[in-house]
Design a protein around this motif. Sequence first.
Motif, mmCIF file in Angstrom:
data_model
loop_
_atom_site.group_PDB
_atom_site.id
_atom_site.type_symbol
_atom_site.label_atom_id
_atom_site.label_comp_id
_atom_site.label_asym_id
_atom_site.label_seq_id
_atom_site.Cartn_x
_atom_site.Cartn_y
_atom_site.Cartn_z
ATOM 1 N N CYS A 111 1.037 -1.139 0.361
ATOM 2 C CA CYS A 111 0.176 0.015 0.065
ATOM 3 C C CYS A 111 0.845 0.899 0.599
ATOM 4 N N HIS B 95 -6.810 -1.132 6.046
ATOM 5 C CA HIS B 95 -5.679 -1.251 4.806
ATOM 6 C C HIS B 95 -6.152 -1.785 3.785
ATOM 7 N N LEU C 261 -6.074 -3.681 -0.623
ATOM 8 C CA LEU C 261 -5.603 -3.981 -1.737
ATOM 9 C C LEU C 261 -5.842 -4.066 -2.709
ATOM 10 N N THR D 158 -5.616 1.169 -3.957
ATOM 11 C CA THR D 158 -5.290 1.069 -1.827
ATOM 12 C C THR D 158 -6.264 1.930 -1.148
#
Length: 141
Positions: A14, A43, A45, A56
């Motif tokens: 990321c 996160h 992706l 991202t």
Amino acid sequence: MTVTISKTEDVQACLDLRMTVFVEEQKVPVEEELDDLDPVSTHFLATDENGTPVGTARVYEAGEIGKIGRVCVEKSQRGTGLGARLIETCLTELKQRPHLKQAKLGAQTHAIGFYERFGFHVIGEEYLDGGIPHQDMVLVL
């Protein structure tokens, strides 16, 4: 081209994408791109069929607010709807957290119309972030 979006622990992938988009392309100072929120964020992706990272985004909590940030798409994937898919993924994640009442993000001013399509509305005054004009936007979850 098939692109898959999933939660990831590969924060470095990321960061690498963010460095390309924000630091190299948009000239955001690297010290402003890096912060202490990555360790406390979820996160996402986006990868193409070869496993190459192409987008991202991250979300984190601040009280009853879910914050969306660091949304970026690799140049070859812009205009494909991937940015919208990343925002939808972030919103789905935040809506699954019943204690959150609102989603918030800092939008580059040229992208305000993009975020309005999801129901976000502008609050507050314009400010510079990384040398780029931004405005905060919120959405009731």
